[in-house]
Design an enzyme around this catalytic site. Structure first.
Site, PDB file in Angstrom:
ATOM      1  CD  GLU A  11       3.826  -0.686  10.132  1.00  0.00           C
ATOM      2  OE1 GLU A  11       3.348  -0.226   9.078  1.00  0.00           O
ATOM      3  OE2 GLU A  11       4.952  -0.359  10.561  1.00  0.00           O
ATOM      4  CG  HIS A  20       1.161   3.438   8.675  1.00  0.00           C
ATOM      5  ND1 HIS A  20       1.456   4.684   8.190  1.00  0.00           N
ATOM      6  CD2 HIS A  20       2.340   2.942   9.118  1.00  0.00           C
ATOM      7  CE1 HIS A  20       2.751   4.921   8.326  1.00  0.00           C
ATOM      8  NE2 HIS A  20       3.317   3.885   8.896  1.00  0.00           N
ATOM      9  CG  HIS A  71       4.871   3.136  13.329  1.00  0.00           C
ATOM     10  ND1 HIS A  71       5.761   4.183  13.183  1.00  0.00           N
ATOM     11  CD2 HIS A  71       4.616   2.695  12.072  1.00  0.00           C
ATOM     12  CE1 HIS A  71       6.020   4.370  11.893  1.00  0.00           C
ATOM     13  NE2 HIS A  71       5.326   3.487  11.198  1.00  0.00           N
ATOM     14  CG  ASP A 118       6.286   4.727   7.276  1.00  0.00           C
ATOM     15  OD1 ASP A 118       5.752   3.801   6.653  1.00  0.00           O
ATOM     16  OD2 ASP A 118       6.296   4.822   8.515  1.00  0.00           O
TER      17      ASP A 118
END
Ligand SMILES: [Zn+2]
Length: 139
Positions: free
Chosen positions: A26, A84, A86, A97
């Site tokens: 990530e 961020h 994925h 999260d």
């Protein structure tokens, strides 16, 4: 509560290339800009080192995060959100999260394998409308 995020095409491009560059880990960073009522206006997506470097979670490097905050402050801006990636799953907050979001009032932008989505936590997960500026930044 933020219900809309405006972001420049160039910054979406930055986030997309970060997703590719750090695969399968990530990538993360902050969204710097201003708040206008319930609208977060992003002027810059700034990549920050993921000090966890895992495939399932991220942690903004504390020093870089602090520097980014300081830099924004000096220019009269703020960190309106965090992004961020994925790389191998969809742009939906993971359990981790969700837990982390509960202590954070800013926007969470997630770039997943299936596109980008933005969320806030407001006694529950809420989707935030994303509007892309296509024009060239003028300021
Ligand atoms: Zn995540």
């Amino acid at each position: 509560m933020i219900d809309e995020i405006k972001i420049f095409h160039k910054d979406l491009t930055v986030i997309r290339s970060e997703l590719e560059a750090h695969k399968p880990y990530e990538a993360c960073g902050v969204l710097i800009g201003t708040l206008n009522g319930s609208i977060a206006i992003v002027e810059k997506a700034l990549p920050i080192t993921n000090s966890k470097r895992t495939r399932r979670s991220f942690e903004l490097d504390p020093k870089e995060h602090y520097d980014a905050w300081n830099e924004a402050e000096k220019k009269g801006k703020e960190i309106v959100g965090v992004y961020h990636t994925h790389p191998v799953s969809s742009a939906v907050p993971s359990l981790w999260d969700r837990e982390t979001m509960q202590n954070d009032t800013s926007v969470w932008l997630i770039a997943g394998a299936d596109g980008m989505r933005a969320y806030v936590w407001d006694s529950g997960l809420k989707a935030v409308k994303m509007t892309e500026y296509s024009g060239v930044k003028t300021q």
